[in-house]
Design a protein around this motif. Structure first.
Motif, short mmCIF file in Angstrom:
data_model
loop_
_atom_site.label_atom_id
_atom_site.label_comp_id
_atom_site.label_asym_id
_atom_site.label_seq_id
_atom_site.Cartn_x
_atom_site.Cartn_y
_atom_site.Cartn_z
N SER A 172 0.82 -1.22 0.00
CA SER A 172 0.00 0.00 0.00
C SER A 172 0.85 1.26 0.00
CB SER A 172 -0.92 0.01 1.22
OG SER A 172 -0.22 0.35 2.40
N MET A 173 2.16 1.13 0.16
CA MET A 173 3.03 2.29 0.29
C MET A 173 3.83 2.56 -0.98
SD MET A 173 4.34 1.93 4.21
CE MET A 173 3.13 1.99 5.55
N ASP B 159 9.39 -11.70 7.22
CA ASP B 159 8.73 -10.64 7.99
C ASP B 159 9.68 -9.47 8.27
OD1 ASP B 159 6.47 -12.16 7.93
OD2 ASP B 159 6.65 -12.92 9.98
N GLU B 160 10.92 -9.79 8.57
CA GLU B 160 11.90 -8.73 8.81
C GLU B 160 12.15 -7.92 7.54
OE1 GLU B 160 13.24 -7.66 11.64
OE2 GLU B 160 11.88 -9.10 12.61
N ALA B 161 12.17 -8.63 6.40
CA ALA B 161 12.38 -7.94 5.12
C ALA B 161 11.20 -7.02 4.79
CB ALA B 161 12.58 -8.97 4.01
N LEU B 162 9.99 -7.48 5.10
CA LEU B 162 8.80 -6.66 4.86
C LEU B 162 8.82 -5.41 5.74
CD1 LEU B 162 6.04 -9.42 4.58
CD2 LEU B 162 6.97 -8.02 2.74
N ILE C 66 8.93 -1.56 4.42
CA ILE C 66 7.95 -0.55 4.85
C ILE C 66 8.68 0.69 5.38
CG2 ILE C 66 6.19 -0.01 6.61
CD1 ILE C 66 5.32 -2.97 6.39
N LYS C 67 9.68 0.45 6.22
CA LYS C 67 10.46 1.56 6.77
C LYS C 67 11.16 2.34 5.67
CE LYS C 67 14.15 2.56 10.11
NZ LYS C 67 15.15 1.98 11.05
N GLU C 68 11.72 1.61 4.72
CA GLU C 68 12.43 2.25 3.61
C GLU C 68 11.50 3.13 2.79
OE1 GLU C 68 13.99 0.77 -0.70
OE2 GLU C 68 14.43 -0.56 0.99
N ARG C 69 10.30 2.64 2.50
CA ARG C 69 9.36 3.41 1.69
C ARG C 69 8.85 4.64 2.44
NH1 ARG C 69 5.93 -1.33 -1.60
NH2 ARG C 69 7.71 -1.87 -2.95
N LEU C 70 8.64 4.50 3.73
CA LEU C 70 8.22 5.65 4.54
C LEU C 70 9.29 6.74 4.55
CD1 LEU C 70 6.48 3.94 7.59
CD2 LEU C 70 5.38 5.36 5.87
N GLU C 71 10.54 6.31 4.74
CA GLU C 71 11.64 7.28 4.78
C GLU C 71 11.84 7.94 3.42
OE1 GLU C 71 14.88 4.90 6.15
OE2 GLU C 71 14.36 5.12 8.28
N THR C 72 11.67 7.17 2.35
CA THR C 72 11.82 7.72 1.00
C THR C 72 10.75 8.77 0.70
OG1 THR C 72 12.79 5.65 0.20
CG2 THR C 72 11.92 7.17 -1.46
N MET C 73 9.51 8.48 1.11
CA MET C 73 8.41 9.42 0.86
C MET C 73 8.51 10.66 1.72
SD MET C 73 4.95 7.13 0.31
CE MET C 73 5.17 6.10 1.77
N GLY C 74 8.86 10.48 3.00
CA GLY C 74 8.85 11.62 3.91
C GLY C 74 7.42 12.02 4.25
N PRO C 75 7.25 12.96 5.18
CA PRO C 75 5.90 13.38 5.59
C PRO C 75 5.03 13.87 4.44
CG PRO C 75 7.53 14.18 7.15
CD PRO C 75 8.29 13.61 6.00
N SER C 76 5.61 14.70 3.54
CA SER C 76 4.83 15.23 2.42
C SER C 76 4.43 14.12 1.46
CB SER C 76 5.62 16.30 1.68
OG SER C 76 6.81 15.75 1.13
N GLY C 77 5.32 13.16 1.25
CA GLY C 77 5.02 12.04 0.36
C GLY C 77 3.93 11.15 0.93
N VAL C 78 3.98 10.91 2.25
CA VAL C 78 2.95 10.11 2.90
C VAL C 78 1.60 10.79 2.78
CG1 VAL C 78 2.13 9.22 5.14
CG2 VAL C 78 4.55 9.00 4.51
N TYR C 79 1.59 12.12 2.95
CA TYR C 79 0.35 12.89 2.82
C TYR C 79 -0.22 12.79 1.41
CZ TYR C 79 -2.73 16.96 2.54
OH TYR C 79 -3.81 17.79 2.34
#
Length: 406
Positions: free
Chosen positions: A220-221, A245-248, A252-265
């Motif tokens: 979803s990210m 599970d650790e890879a997933l 998830i962490k990688e995609r969140l960091e790449t997007m940043g707050p504005s990207g997540v929004y």
């Protein structure tokens, strides 16, 4: 197709050997498999072999029951029969309401259950004895379990009801609903899983292949939060479950960091738009796979039809009109709570909040899940109920303001 054909095979042969691979990967569809199989076994017992028509008729009946329950729920909450007829009007002008019977996949097939759970809760509230409250609580939990087995988002209406009861500070009723739900879900899951994994699927293989919940969060990210074949390949590339599970989690962490707050929004906006801006119920996703016969409707309901865009805009325009009513009703609910308008017959009814809480809960869920316009279909009737309650709120609030000025 896998769910339908597996159900036919299970009903006729007592097992579904040709489709086990699918259910090892997608165990979330085992619930509808069991439901369809039960229906087909009954049909077979009385000599009916047209299983497609059987599922279509059952789906049609369930949807008519959903509309009846929506009528009764609106009438009970507002204590006005005219509001019950208003929601029947809404269904009458919502064209996809007429086209969903043959779409007996999880979305349309589970539409009745949020309405049924809400109805049973309203009946529970009316009872004065704990014996009858426990009875309704148990039946409500059973309805929720069946609905969740078909599509687990049905659980959101139960959460909305518990929140509403907690807002009333009715702790005993909250404990009753939670207790009945835990008991019924635990017992029914144990019974059904014993049947499925005791006679048809192997638990060890299922644990190894079942698509983990983290997969849908990860998928979803990216993009607009929709299906991504590469993400499925990534999830299935691991043989060690802990490593997977650790890879997933890392992805998830990688995609969140790449997007940043504005990207997540921006992603959240894209996901919300994708899920909640299609008034066609996304039926075309099923019709597109082929129809038994052609007719004039194909030009409208098929995504590649010559009149589909006009049809979609028409349906979505009507649908958005009721969205506006729901939002206006929600705003007025908040205002009435703040002003504490609790005088005689003007006591604010907390039941008004349940449909809006449920739709909001669905929105929050889809913000962290794979997105698809059809994932909201089983809560579209709840949107319509909220629209009716919104209209009732407008008249109530306008009436009070007018009386105060006078």
């Amino acid at each position: 197709g896998s769910v339908y054909h597996a159900a036919v095979q299970w009903a006729e042969q007592g097992d579904f050997p040709d489709y086990k691979e699918y259910f090892y990967w997608f165990n979330n569809n085992l619930g509808e498999l069991g439901f369809l199989t039960a229906i087909f076994k009954v049909a077979k017992a009385v000599g009916i072999k047209d299983y497609n028509m059987t599922a279509t008729v059952v789906n049609a009946v369930l949807n008519v029951c959903m509309m009846l329950l929506a009528f009764v729920n609106c009438k009970r909450i507002t204590t006005s029969v005219k509001n019950g007829f208003f929601i029947l009007f809404i269904f009458a002008v919502s064209i996809p309401s007429y086209l969903g019977a043959s779409v007996f996949y999880t979305d349309v097939f589970s539409m009745v259950y949020p309405m049924l759970v809400l109805y049973l809760y309203l009946r529970l509230r009316e009872e004065t004895t704990w014996k009858k409250r426990i009875l309704y609580g148990g039946v409500m939990a059973l309805a929720a379990w069946i609905g969740c087995e078909i599509k687990y988002t049905v659980l959101i209406i139960v959460i909305a009801i518990v929140i509403e009861v907690l807002l009333r500070a009715e702790w005993k009723k909250a404990l009753l609903i939670v207790g009945c739900s835990l008991a019924v879900f635990g017992i029914c899951n144990a019974i059904y899983n014993a049947e499925v994994y005791g006679s048809h699927l192997e638990k060890e293989i299922a644990e190894e292949r079942n698509t983990p919940l983290l997969h849908w969060v990860m998928m979803s990210m990216q993009g607009d939060g929709g299906y991504n074949g590469a993400d499925y390949e990534f999830t299935r590339s691991f043989t060690d479950l802990e490593q997977r599970d650790e890879a997933l989690k890392a992805k998830i962490k990688e995609r969140l960091e790449t997007m940043g707050p504005s990207g997540v929004y921006k992603l959240a906006l894209a996901k919300a738009e994708k899920c909640f801006s299609d008034g066609t119920y996304e039926h075309n996703a099923f019709f597109y796979h082929g129809l038994v016969r052609t007719c004039f409707l194909d030009d409208y309901v098929l995504s590649d039809g010559s009149k589909y865009e006009g049809y979609k805009k028409f349906c979505t325009g009507i649908y958005f009109g009721f969205w506006v009513l729901m939002i206006v009703g929600g705003i007025i609910s908040v205002i009435r709570l703040i002003l504490d308008l609790k005088q005689g017959e003007d006591v604010f009814q907390m039941e008004y909040l349940i449909p809006e809480l449920a739709v909001f809960g669905l929105l929050l869920f889809l913000m962290m899940w794979e997105t698809n316009a059809r994932y909201i279909v089983n809560y579209i009737p709840m949107i319509y109920v909220a629209a009716v309650l919104g209209m009732a709120q407008v008249f109530t609030f306008a009436g009070k303001s007018w009386r105060r000025k006078k």
